[in-house]
Scaffold this motif. Structure first.
Motif, mmCIF file in Angstrom:
data_model
loop_
_atom_site.group_PDB
_atom_site.id
_atom_site.type_symbol
_atom_site.label_atom_id
_atom_site.label_comp_id
_atom_site.label_asym_id
_atom_site.label_seq_id
_atom_site.Cartn_x
_atom_site.Cartn_y
_atom_site.Cartn_z
ATOM 1 N N ILE A 170 0.859 -1.183 0.000
ATOM 2 C CA ILE A 170 0.000 0.000 0.000
ATOM 3 C C ILE A 170 0.898 1.237 0.000
ATOM 4 C CG2 ILE A 170 -1.738 1.318 1.251
ATOM 5 C CD1 ILE A 170 -2.984 -1.230 2.138
ATOM 6 N N LYS B 157 -2.550 5.633 5.633
ATOM 7 C CA LYS B 157 -2.057 4.257 5.504
ATOM 8 C C LYS B 157 -1.658 3.647 6.838
ATOM 9 C CE LYS B 157 2.586 5.701 3.972
ATOM 10 N NZ LYS B 157 2.528 7.078 4.511
ATOM 11 N N ILE C 27 3.267 -1.537 3.839
ATOM 12 C CA ILE C 27 2.803 -0.158 3.712
ATOM 13 C C ILE C 27 4.001 0.784 3.710
ATOM 14 C CG2 ILE C 27 1.452 1.633 4.855
ATOM 15 C CD1 ILE C 27 -0.255 -0.603 6.024
ATOM 16 N N MET D 280 -3.031 4.694 -2.146
ATOM 17 C CA MET D 280 -3.992 5.305 -1.226
ATOM 18 C C MET D 280 -3.834 6.819 -1.253
ATOM 19 S SD MET D 280 -4.611 3.995 2.628
ATOM 20 C CE MET D 280 -5.980 4.583 3.608
#
Lengths: 298, 332, 350
Positions: free
Chosen positions: C56, C64, C222, C239
């Motif tokens: 991500i 996030k 992430i 994101m």
């Protein structure tokens, strides 16, 4: 390549780099740090030894009963190296036994503060929410209570005694430690390793015992040392006002209070216990500061 | 080289920590031409920041500094605080990594810029304010008049860094040192700030030293790149053609650094070619090449003698006994 | 599970299934009054398959990290569902949540911050073993040594150290040893290598790859660095301001970005590759505040392609290529002119 210029030293440092200093200064700093810790610690050890060990190994004159024939002896008299008071009681004995009272009350009030206030503070800081709200309000009410007035009421109602002084001053000690502990716990609670512990499966009380307590002990210890000093002064003030330890029991506050009546004739009656009080409280404060400094740089 | 803006010769910086000598910068030599962009790259502790702070006179008292750093012929090392202050701002300026902490949170940004102007030259309050707003416009801050009256916390990270740049540019310096100036920013903001810096550099005919750990940043924005390791320059070359597949990198450490960066062309889940270990303890540097203990190509001579930084190819200096062949290093 | 499921879901067993996850924080003013609600995560849905790494990518304020914490139920999300290995986590409490989370571990960004400074490495790695009563004292001691070996730390040298006696890379290895102690099936890595120097970062990334192979791990990886995320991930999700705008295979997202934001992100990355060209700031401004996010598409205030439709209507995720999902009214199709050339003018070429 040009020949190197002689080494030079530049002044001025705006945003500081990690503390980088030359060797001599570093050694001097280290020595200074050692002294700041060990001088007050040494003085306190001596004071404690004087108050608690000396009476066991040497036979001191009674701190309450004196020989009226040898009253008002000046310091350095034979058998009474700090002299005697109006009733002929040995001043050094009074200082020693008065010191016992001071340290006992200081330690007891702080211990009660840490035990009750510390627990409340950790619980409030760790669990937060309504638990925190309730505990914080209780601590607020306690801290708003004038400790001296309460002590006065207790002394009036129940009569003065060491135990009553301890209870009265605990009303001040518990919320003070509680507030500090709650703040320290809140700081710790937000740190990533606390989240990590929780996610590792460690449960509430174990997190408190193994993560929170070890990390707030430095804060509590330094604060407690300052607290003992404050309690000793408050106790002295209660005695001075006549609502603390009832005479003839020796205490530093009583000594100052009694000596005050003949301050101009014999200032040493006030000076001797005052110096003892000052040295003790200053050493406690300095030791607390030195420990905090040491722990914060670790 | 005679028209160099900044000429650094054999710069050495030594600290004493715990009674041991730390050679933070170990004899570095480089020049910056007017209007050029130089990137100094290296990992933490490589000496890249310390060397620039030495040039700026920003190291703590008690630091031993040797060598020479001349700005248009004027020696900067060993100047008094007052003399240095005259150079800082008007000739030299610096932008730091953390714009949040470099600004005073209790002062409006306009006032901080105005102060930066008036400390360096006499100007009436009104003049200074007008110049401050002009500077905010210069760094492309929209609604400069409004921003002038705002506090740092009301600005985003990128805006704060623009304010820091505006302050650094208050006296139109000839050389701007940007110490990890975009590291704390997001990549889209970073690109904006880097473009701003390059545009301003052109407008003001200013040289730029960018200190960074990011090779991509250096490759993308600099004219020339210096790679530092353990206090020394290990390679220096024009940025164009230095990196990438078939690049001219010769020093093994630069190669290792380059290979270790994940980049978009590399397929997922491939292991990155890495070197083990850590940079050497700066209080106990190895006798030979500082990188030898971690270098898989190191031989006995690497461990015995320090390789000199020599200009093997015009414009390209490196310090390595067994350099990579041009572009031959494996690069998947 | 709802049918608006897994954007571009490859076949296989679903390990983690996140649906419509929402997390909000109340921001208070100085006096304690409510100043606003930060909509940190606003309806995020995705799946992680067994053995897969989902990356991500997002910038500061994209939500996030909040997403990572919400999946771990620390703190619990405001609404939505998190199903891990068939168990819904959001309504579990106490011991049952602990049991359900046993195989869901984490590695955070700050290697030192996530290790208790008062503890020794040995106790830190032992903590999950002790908490889940994984064996007696002797068995756990052996396991701790094995784990330290596994992450490349010599137990004899490091087990007795405190975190302050470690380097950043070593501290992160300890955190990884703790994360794999209970043989998890999924590890959530939140900026787990971002604070490390390049060479150390590469060592730790390789360690993640090694553990993936040896222990059959899945990762939810992430980070803000797209190149880094692509390096370790099978699929990548982008994101922006609390929402996923694009999900797809790493290679596809990189070669054919469909969302203008992904494209801008890619353009901003300075690369050492000579063919990559100069990184350019193709979008202006900075992300708006998550307290009052823009209506419709959250990227529209910075998007060069935005129209009235983008403000009026929130774009729903659409699968435009197999496994490649985008939430955009005007996705960038191959061959489309992407972004106004004016954005790059005035930049001196290197």
């Amino acid at each position: 390549m040009a020949a190197p210029l002689p080494d030079v030293t530049l002044l001025g440092a705006l945003p500081p780099l990690p503390s980088l200093v030359n060797a001599r200064r570093l050694r001097a700093q280290r020595l200074g740090r050692g002294l700041r810790l060990w001088v007050p610690a040494g003085i306190l050890i001596l004071m404690l030894a004087m108050c608690f060990v000396l009476p066991l190994v040497a036979s001191l004159p009674s701190p309450t009963k004196g020989d009226i024939i040898v009253n008002n002896e000046p310091p350095f008299s034979p058998g009474h190296w700090l002299g005697t008071d109006m009733q002929g009681v040995d001043i050094f004995s009074k200082l020693v036994y008065g010191g016992q009272v001071a340290f006992e009350i200081g330690a007891a009030v702080t211990a009660i503060g840490v035990a009750i206030g510390g627990t409340l503070g950790i619980v409030a800081g760790y669990f937060g929410g309504w638990v925190d709200a309730v505990i914080s309000r209780v601590l607020d009410i306690l801290i708003a209570f004038p400790a001296l007035v309460l002590a006065l009421v207790i002394a009036q109602g129940l009569g003065g005694s060491e135990i009553h002084v301890i209870w009265a001053l605990s009303v001040f000690g518990i919320p003070a430690v509680g507030r500090v502990t709650r703040g320290a716990t809140l700081t710790i609670r937000g740190l990533p390793f606390m989240v990590a512990a929780k996610l590792s499966g460690t449960r509430g009380w174990r997190i408190i015992a193994r993560h929170v307590v070890p990390n707030i002990i430095p804060t509590i210890v330094t604060f407690s040392l300052l607290g003992v000093g404050i309690v000793i002064i408050l106790e002295g003030a209660l005695d001075f006002l006549g609502y603390g330890i009832p005479p003839p029991t020796a205490s530093w506050g009583n000594m100052i209070s009694n000596g005050q009546q003949i301050l101009s004739a014999q200032p040493e009656y006030v000076l001797i216990p005052s110096i003892a009080l000052l040295v003790t409280v200053a050493s406690l404060n300095m030791l607390g500061d030195a420990l905090r400094e040491r722990w914060s740089t670790q | 080289m005679t028209d160099a803006l900044l000429q650094v010769d054999d710069l050495r910086v030594t600290f004493a920590v715990g009674g041991r000598e730390v050679r933070a910068v170990d004899g570095i030599t480089f020049t910056v031409s007017p209007g050029a962009t130089l990137a100094i790259i290296g990992e933490s502790g490589s000496g890249k920041t310390v060397s620039c702070r030495a040039i700026m006179g920003l190291l703590p008292t008690g630091t031993a500094i040797g060598g020479s750093a001349r700005l248009r012929g004027t020696e900067l090392l060993g100047l008094s605080d007052a003399e240095l202050r005259r150079h800082r701002g008007s000739d030299l300026a610096m932008v730091f990594q953390d714009p949040a902490r470099s600004l005073n949170p209790t002062m409006r940004v306009g006032l901080q810029i105005t102060e930066a102007i008036t400390t360096h030259r006499t100007a009436s309050k009104r003049e200074a304010q007008a110049q401050a707003i002009e500077l905010l416009r210069l760094v492309r801050i929209p609604a400069a008049e409004r921003r002038f009256h705002e506090y740092p916390h009301q600005l985003s990270g990128g805006m704060r860094q623009r304010v820091m740049i505006a302050m650094a540019l208050a006296c139109r310096p000839k050389l701007l040192i940007a110490d990890e100036a975009t590291t704390a920013l997001d990549v889209t903001t970073q690109a904006q700030i880097m473009e701003l810096l390059l545009e301003l550099q052109e407008e003001l005919d200013m040289a730029l030293i960018m200190i960074s750990h990011d090779l991509g940043l250096a490759a993308s924005y600099a004219d020339e790149v210096i790679v530092m390791y353990a206090g020394k320059i290990v390679e220096q070359a024009p940025a164009a053609g230095l990196f990438g597949a078939g690049g001219a990198v010769r020093m093994r450490y630069t190669r290792a650094l380059l290979d270790a960066i994940p980049h978009l062309e590399r397929p997922a889940h491939t292991l990155l070619p890495v070197v083990g270990g850590r940079p050497p303890d700066p209080t106990a540097l190895p006798p030979g090449c500082s990188f030898a203990p971690r270098c898989q190509y190191a031989e006995d001579d690497c461990r015995a003698k320090v390789p000199a930084l020599a200009e093997h190819v015009p414009g390209h200096r490196w310090a390595c006994w067994h350099p990579c062949e041009n572009g031959a290093a494996p690069h998947d | 599970m709802t049918d608006q499921a897994g954007p571009g879901r490859p076949p296989g067993e679903v390990l983690l299934s996140v649906r419509d996850l929402v997390q909000e924080f109340i921001v208070r003013e100085r006096g304690g009054g409510k100043a606003g609600v930060v909509q940190a995560v606003s309806g995020v849905s995705f799946d992680v398959m067994a053995g897969e790494t989902l990356g991500i990518v997002g910038e500061t304020g994209s939500g996030k990290s909040t997403l990572a914490r919400a999946i771990l139920q620390a703190p619990r999300p405001k609404s939505g569902s998190v199903v891990f290995r068939g168990t819904e986590l959001t309504n579990l409490r106490g011991g049952r949540l602990l049991q359900a989370r046993r195989h869901l571990q984490f590695v955070f960004q700050d290697p030192f911050g996530s290790l208790d400074p008062k503890w020794k490495v040995r106790s830190i790695v032992d903590e999950p073993l002790l908490a889940y009563r994984a064996g007696g004292r002797e068995a756990r001691r052996k396991r701790v040594s094995e784990l330290l070996d596994l992450v490349g730390l010599d137990p004899a040298r490091y087990a007795g150290r405190h975190p302050r006696e470690l380097s950043g890379g070593q501290a992160q290895r300890v955190a990884i040893a703790r994360a794999v102690a209970l043989e998890p099936s999924l590890i959530i890595c939140d900026e787990a290598v971002s604070s490390l120097d390049v060479l150390i970062q590469a060592q730790v990334l390789n360690l993640f790859e090694k553990l993936r192979g040896e222990l059959g791990l899945s990762y939810l990886f992430i980070a803000h660095d797209l190149a880094l995320v692509k390096q370790v991930s099978d699929r990548v999700a982008v994101m922006y301001l609390g929402k996923l705008c694009e999900v797809g295979h790493g290679e596809a997202v990189y070669r054919r970005p469909l969302h203008p934001y992904t494209k801008a992100l890619l353009d901003s990355i300075p690369s050492t590759e000579p063919g990559a060209g100069r990184a350019t700031a193709t979008i202006k401004g900075e992300p708006p505040s998550p307290i009052n996010p823009p209506s419709g598409c959250r990227f529209r205030t910075r998007c060069p392609l935005a129209t009235d439709l983008c403000a009026a209507e929130e774009p729903l995720p659409r699968e435009l290529a197999p496994g490649h999902v985008v939430a955009c009214h005007f996705p960038l199709m191959p061959g489309t002119s992407v972004i106004t050339p004016a954005a790059t003018s005035g930049v001196r070429q290197a």
